[in-house]
Design an enzyme around this catalytic site. Sequence first.
Site, PDB file in Angstrom:
ATOM      1  N   ASP A  43       8.481  -2.762   9.600  1.00 21.23           N
ATOM      2  CA  ASP A  43       9.361  -1.839   9.848  1.00 21.23           C
ATOM      3  C   ASP A  43       9.811  -1.033  11.146  1.00 21.23           C
ATOM      4  O   ASP A  43       9.788  -1.772  11.922  1.00 21.23           O
ATOM      5  CB  ASP A  43       8.742  -1.051   9.293  1.00 21.23           C
ATOM      6  CG  ASP A  43       9.565   0.779   8.746  1.00 21.23           C
ATOM      7  OD1 ASP A  43      10.772   0.701   8.551  1.00 21.23           O
ATOM      8  OD2 ASP A  43       9.514   1.548   9.846  1.00 21.23           O
ATOM      9  N   ASP A  61       4.895   2.557   8.203  1.00 19.07           N
ATOM     10  CA  ASP A  61       4.832   3.813   8.411  1.00 19.07           C
ATOM     11  C   ASP A  61       4.609   4.196   6.921  1.00 19.07           C
ATOM     12  O   ASP A  61       4.639   5.728   7.053  1.00 19.07           O
ATOM     13  CB  ASP A  61       5.177   4.773   9.473  1.00 19.07           C
ATOM     14  CG  ASP A  61       6.310   4.559   9.244  1.00 19.07           C
ATOM     15  OD1 ASP A  61       6.510   3.782   9.161  1.00 19.07           O
ATOM     16  OD2 ASP A  61       7.203   5.926   9.915  1.00 19.07           O
ATOM     17  N   ASP A  87      11.918   2.081  11.905  1.00 19.19           N
ATOM     18  CA  ASP A  87      11.438   3.962  12.495  1.00 19.19           C
ATOM     19  C   ASP A  87      10.317   4.288  12.195  1.00 19.19           C
ATOM     20  O   ASP A  87      10.079   3.281  11.037  1.00 19.19           O
ATOM     21  CB  ASP A  87      12.909   4.845  11.314  1.00 19.19           C
ATOM     22  CG  ASP A  87      14.305   4.242  11.997  1.00 19.19           C
ATOM     23  OD1 ASP A  87      14.490   4.465  13.392  1.00 19.19           O
ATOM     24  OD2 ASP A  87      15.398   3.712  11.277  1.00 19.19           O
TER      25      ASP A  87
END
Length: 219
Positions: A12, A168, A14
Amino acid sequence: MPAKRYELIVFDWDGTLLDSAGAIVRAIQAASGDLGLPVPEDARARHVIGLGLDDALHYAVPELTKNRYPEMVARYRHHYLSRDQELVLFDGVASTIAYLAEQGWLLAVATGKSRVGLDRALVHSGLGAYFHATRCADECFSKPHPAMLQELMSELSVAPEQTLMIGDTTHDLQMAQNAGVDGLAVSFGAHDVDALASVPSVALLATPAELDQWLRQNA
């Protein structure tokens, strides 16, 4: 170095590679204020990080009507892009990515960003040359749908059991589950430990340094 467990490692963007979660939250809140809508609390705005923008706004600002989406998107992008050049990679991320590339792993990105936004970020961060393929939310279904991972694995000819998804948010981990690949959670981005622990993963790591060590020893 031990034999590789995975061939493809998908990140991922961001909150996993780029320390941008706070900036995304502030941009959503500022855009809501611009349109005279209720400003979402930090936790609600933070929850949507990683989703495609339409899905994110639908959850973060439920009062937003469909006909005002373009206006909201424009204000969000204004606030985010006005400061995005100030955002930096998490400490140690650049060296981790460089190491993985040098050691022969295939690397990819699956992100809720738009293609324009990711391309801009790849250039600004200096990481663009390391990634063999990328997918964005405006190119296929948004997370947690498995399309991004399925397309990446198809493009790079890698099986699900040879693929690792790192993110995250629970959206990342649920996408990994839906695609039949291992998910690895990091808690230094958008979602907290309790949320991340609610979805199965091969590891839940607290710092970029722990991520680097785990990848060197286990990937």
